[in-house]
Scaffold this motif. Structure first.
Motif, mmCIF file in Angstrom:
data_model
loop_
_atom_site.group_PDB
_atom_site.id
_atom_site.type_symbol
_atom_site.label_atom_id
_atom_site.label_comp_id
_atom_site.label_asym_id
_atom_site.label_seq_id
_atom_site.Cartn_x
_atom_site.Cartn_y
_atom_site.Cartn_z
ATOM 1 N N THR A 297 0.921 -1.163 -0.064
ATOM 2 C CA THR A 297 0.137 0.026 0.081
ATOM 3 C C THR A 297 0.899 1.226 -0.131
ATOM 4 O O THR A 297 1.919 1.211 0.780
ATOM 5 C CB THR A 297 -0.864 0.138 1.150
ATOM 6 N N GLY A 298 0.543 2.209 -0.820
ATOM 7 C CA GLY A 298 1.263 3.233 -0.990
ATOM 8 C C GLY A 298 1.118 4.156 0.435
ATOM 9 O O GLY A 298 0.292 3.933 1.204
ATOM 10 N N ASP A 299 1.904 5.398 0.454
ATOM 11 C CA ASP A 299 1.640 6.292 1.557
ATOM 12 C C ASP A 299 2.008 7.749 1.031
ATOM 13 O O ASP A 299 3.020 8.301 1.132
ATOM 14 C CB ASP A 299 2.905 5.826 2.573
ATOM 15 N N GLY A 300 0.807 8.226 0.851
ATOM 16 C CA GLY A 300 0.879 9.314 0.046
ATOM 17 C C GLY A 300 0.132 9.637 -1.222
ATOM 18 O O GLY A 300 -0.643 8.954 -1.541
ATOM 19 N N SER B 140 -6.893 -3.066 -5.538
ATOM 20 C CA SER B 140 -8.088 -1.993 -5.543
ATOM 21 C C SER B 140 -7.116 -0.659 -5.724
ATOM 22 O O SER B 140 -5.882 -0.257 -5.327
ATOM 23 C CB SER B 140 -8.471 -1.945 -3.869
ATOM 24 N N ALA B 141 -7.905 0.053 -6.504
ATOM 25 C CA ALA B 141 -7.502 1.311 -6.821
ATOM 26 C C ALA B 141 -8.470 2.375 -6.912
ATOM 27 O O ALA B 141 -9.729 2.047 -7.669
ATOM 28 C CB ALA B 141 -6.726 1.396 -7.936
ATOM 29 N N HIS B 142 -8.562 3.482 -6.556
ATOM 30 C CA HIS B 142 -9.534 4.509 -6.362
ATOM 31 C C HIS B 142 -9.008 5.631 -6.848
ATOM 32 O O HIS B 142 -8.093 6.574 -5.969
ATOM 33 C CB HIS B 142 -10.315 4.503 -5.047
ATOM 34 N N ASP B 143 -9.297 6.434 -7.715
ATOM 35 C CA ASP B 143 -8.868 7.675 -8.231
ATOM 36 C C ASP B 143 -9.680 8.809 -7.883
ATOM 37 O O ASP B 143 -10.982 8.805 -7.526
ATOM 38 C CB ASP B 143 -8.903 7.776 -9.877
ATOM 39 N N HIS B 144 -8.915 10.107 -7.587
ATOM 40 C CA HIS B 144 -9.545 11.429 -7.237
ATOM 41 C C HIS B 144 -8.977 12.180 -8.244
ATOM 42 O O HIS B 144 -8.244 12.005 -8.926
ATOM 43 C CB HIS B 144 -8.925 11.619 -5.780
ATOM 44 N N TRP B 145 -9.686 13.485 -8.369
ATOM 45 C CA TRP B 145 -9.183 14.310 -9.124
ATOM 46 C C TRP B 145 -7.848 14.916 -8.834
ATOM 47 O O TRP B 145 -7.062 15.413 -9.832
ATOM 48 C CB TRP B 145 -10.307 15.547 -9.391
ATOM 49 N N TYR B 146 -7.172 14.757 -7.853
ATOM 50 C CA TYR B 146 -5.901 15.200 -7.383
ATOM 51 C C TYR B 146 -4.724 14.122 -7.412
ATOM 52 O O TYR B 146 -3.780 14.300 -6.895
ATOM 53 C CB TYR B 146 -6.074 16.052 -6.080
ATOM 54 N N HIS C 31 -6.811 0.223 -12.577
ATOM 55 C CA HIS C 31 -6.790 1.885 -12.573
ATOM 56 C C HIS C 31 -8.193 2.208 -12.072
ATOM 57 O O HIS C 31 -9.026 2.002 -13.009
ATOM 58 C CB HIS C 31 -6.424 2.545 -13.768
ATOM 59 N N ASP C 32 -8.395 2.687 -10.833
ATOM 60 C CA ASP C 32 -9.664 3.175 -10.575
ATOM 61 C C ASP C 32 -10.739 2.129 -10.545
ATOM 62 O O ASP C 32 -11.885 2.281 -11.241
ATOM 63 C CB ASP C 32 -10.082 4.312 -11.398
ATOM 64 N N SER C 33 -10.258 0.941 -10.052
ATOM 65 C CA SER C 33 -11.230 -0.309 -10.339
ATOM 66 C C SER C 33 -10.623 -1.365 -9.159
ATOM 67 O O SER C 33 -9.508 -1.182 -8.801
ATOM 68 C CB SER C 33 -11.271 -0.942 -11.526
ATOM 69 N N SER C 34 -11.462 -2.435 -9.043
ATOM 70 C CA SER C 34 -10.975 -3.151 -8.024
ATOM 71 C C SER C 34 -11.194 -4.568 -8.533
ATOM 72 O O SER C 34 -12.039 -4.948 -9.431
ATOM 73 C CB SER C 34 -11.663 -3.149 -6.701
ATOM 74 N N ALA C 35 -10.577 -5.585 -8.009
ATOM 75 C CA ALA C 35 -10.671 -7.241 -8.155
ATOM 76 C C ALA C 35 -10.296 -7.911 -7.153
ATOM 77 O O ALA C 35 -9.329 -7.803 -6.458
ATOM 78 C CB ALA C 35 -10.224 -7.545 -9.708
ATOM 79 N N ALA C 36 -10.955 -9.155 -6.807
ATOM 80 C CA ALA C 36 -10.751 -9.983 -5.912
ATOM 81 C C ALA C 36 -10.913 -11.479 -6.299
ATOM 82 O O ALA C 36 -12.130 -11.423 -6.623
ATOM 83 C CB ALA C 36 -11.254 -9.789 -4.563
ATOM 84 N N SER D 16 -1.643 5.962 -1.448
ATOM 85 C CA SER D 16 -2.487 5.348 -0.148
ATOM 86 C C SER D 16 -3.832 5.065 -0.674
ATOM 87 O O SER D 16 -4.357 4.429 0.259
ATOM 88 C CB SER D 16 -2.491 6.209 0.800
ATOM 89 N N HIS D 17 -4.323 5.245 -1.724
ATOM 90 C CA HIS D 17 -5.810 4.903 -2.309
ATOM 91 C C HIS D 17 -5.500 3.520 -3.072
ATOM 92 O O HIS D 17 -6.457 3.147 -3.808
ATOM 93 C CB HIS D 17 -6.332 6.006 -2.871
ATOM 94 N N ALA D 18 -4.480 2.922 -3.352
ATOM 95 C CA ALA D 18 -4.320 1.741 -3.988
ATOM 96 C C ALA D 18 -3.676 0.481 -2.925
ATOM 97 O O ALA D 18 -2.886 0.923 -1.920
ATOM 98 C CB ALA D 18 -3.593 1.813 -5.057
ATOM 99 N N HIS D 19 -4.218 -0.627 -3.147
ATOM 100 C CA HIS D 19 -3.568 -2.028 -2.380
ATOM 101 C C HIS D 19 -3.630 -2.922 -3.179
ATOM 102 O O HIS D 19 -4.358 -3.234 -4.228
ATOM 103 C CB HIS D 19 -4.785 -2.204 -1.331
ATOM 104 N N SER D 20 -2.590 -3.590 -3.042
ATOM 105 C CA SER D 20 -2.406 -4.864 -3.681
ATOM 106 C C SER D 20 -1.876 -5.966 -2.837
ATOM 107 O O SER D 20 -0.817 -5.919 -2.008
ATOM 108 C CB SER D 20 -1.078 -4.610 -4.850
#
Length: 289
Positions: free
Chosen positions: A137-140, A182-188, A222-227, A263-267
Motif C-alpha cells: 500500500t502506498g503512503d501519500g 484495489s485502486a480509487h482515483d480522485h481528481w488530485y 486503475h480506478d477499479s478493484s478485483a478479488a 495510499s488509495h491503492a492496495h495490492s
C-alpha cells in the motif's frame, strides 16, 4: 558428490543474487531520476497551492476516503476458494501414462534446495512447496507514495540420466491462493494497483537450455478493484539433449511483482495462510529417449 553439487549450486546462487542486486539498483536509479525532476508529493502539493487550491482540505478528504477504501479492500481479501472440480488433474496424468506407459519416470519432491530474495518464500522442501504472500500500500499521493516489491522463490531438483539422449521434463505445479487489488482515483491523484505472478522453468547440464516463462496472474487496475481465488494447475515442458550420468539441474522459480501507487491503492496476494493456500510442485514427469 555432495560437495560437487553444493559447489555448483553456490555458483548458481551467486548469479541469482547478482541479478537481484542489479534489479534493485535499477529501480532505485529510475525512481531517483523521476523524483529529481519534480515527480514527488511535495512538488505536487506546491503546484496545487500555487493554483489556489486548499491542500489541507484535500488531505483531510484523502484521509477520510483512504479509511473507507482500506475497509472495503480488507473485505475483498476474505475471498474463499470455490468448490473443487473433481478429476481435472487425474485426466492430465492418465493422458501422459497412456501415451508413454513404458518410457517415463516420476520424480517426486522433496526438492534438493530452495532460495529466494525474500523471507516470504516459506519453503517446504519435503513437499516441494513455496508458501508466500505479499501486501503493498502506498503512503501519500505522488511518486513517493509508490510501494512495490519483486520477489523470486526458487526450488531446485536434479536427475542423473542413465543414458545419453533427449530428455523431456514436465513439472506439474499447483497454484492455490487469492489475489485482491484495489485502486480509487480522485481528481488530485491517480492510483494504480498491480500483481504479476510468473512461473519460470529451466534445465542445466553443461549449459542453460533457456528459460520458459508462463504467466499465472497479470492484474493491472486503475480506478477499479478485483478479488478472486487462484486455483491453477500448470504443466510446463522443456527438453534437453543430455549426457549419461551427468547431473541435470531442474530450476523452478516463482516470481512476483506487487505494486500500489498512492495510499488509495492496495495490492495483495496470499499463497501462504491456511491449509488451502500454497504453491506446490506435485511431481516432475521425465521421458528419456
Amino acid at each position: 558428490m555432495h560437495e560437487r553439487l553444493q559447489a555448483q549450486l553456490k555458483e548458481f546462487r551467486q548469479d541469482d543474487e547478482a541479478r537481484w542486486e542489479y534489479e534493485a539498483q535499477e529501480i532505485q536509479r529510475q525512481t531517483r531520476i523521476l523524483k529529481d525532476n519534480g515527480r514527488s508529493d511535495s512538488q505536487f502539493k506546491t503546484e496545487l497551492h500555487q493554483a489556489g487550491i486548499n491542500v489541507a482540505v484535500l488531505e483531510a478528504e484523502s484521509e477520510r476516503s483512504r479509511k473507507l477504501e482500506t475497509k472495503a479492500h480488507n473485505e475483498l481479501l476474505k475471498v474463499e476458494p470455490p468448490p473443487p472440480r473433481r478429476g481435472q488433474k487425474d485426466a492430465i496424468l492418465l493422458q501422459q501414462v497412456a501415451s508413454l506407459a513404458h518410457s517415463h519416470t516420476w520424480l517426486y519432491p522433496p526438492a534438493y534446495e530452495g532460495w529466494g530474495n525474500a523471507e516470504q518464500c516459506g519453503f517446504n522442501l519435503a513437499l516441494g512447496e513455496i508458501n508466500t504472500e505479499s501486501h503493498q500500500t502506498g503512503d501519500g499521493w505522488g511518486l513517493e507514495a509508490t510501494a512495490s516489491g519483486t520477489e523470486h522463490c526458487t526450488l531446485w531438483f536434479y536427475y542423473f540420466p542413465p543414458d545419453s539422449g533427449d530428455l523431456l521434463i514436465q513439472p506439474h505445479v499447483d497454484f492455490q491462493g487469492n489475489v485482491a487489488v484495489s485502486a480509487h482515483d480522485h481528481w488530485y491523484t491517480s492510483t494504480h494497483a498491480e500483481v504479476r505472478i510468473k512461473l519460470h522453468f529451466d534445465l542445466y547440464q553443461h549449459y542453460w537450455d533457456g528459460e520458459e516463462t508462463v504467466t499465472i496472474v497479470n492484474e493491472h487496475r486503475h480506478d477499479s478493484s478485483a478479488a478472486y481465488w487462484v486455483d491453477d494447475h500448470r504443466v510446463v515442458s522443456k527438453s534437453l539433449s543430455v549426457s549419461a550420468n551427468a547431473i541435470v539441474w531442474i530450476k523452478l522459480t516463482v516470481s512476483k511483482f506487487v505494486m500500489a501507487h498512492s495510499s488509495h491503492a492496495h495490492s495483495d496476494c496470499d499463497f501462504r495462510s491456511g491449509a488451502d493456500r500454497r504453491i506446490r510442485v506435485e511431481h516432475l514427469w521425465l521421458n528419456l529417449t
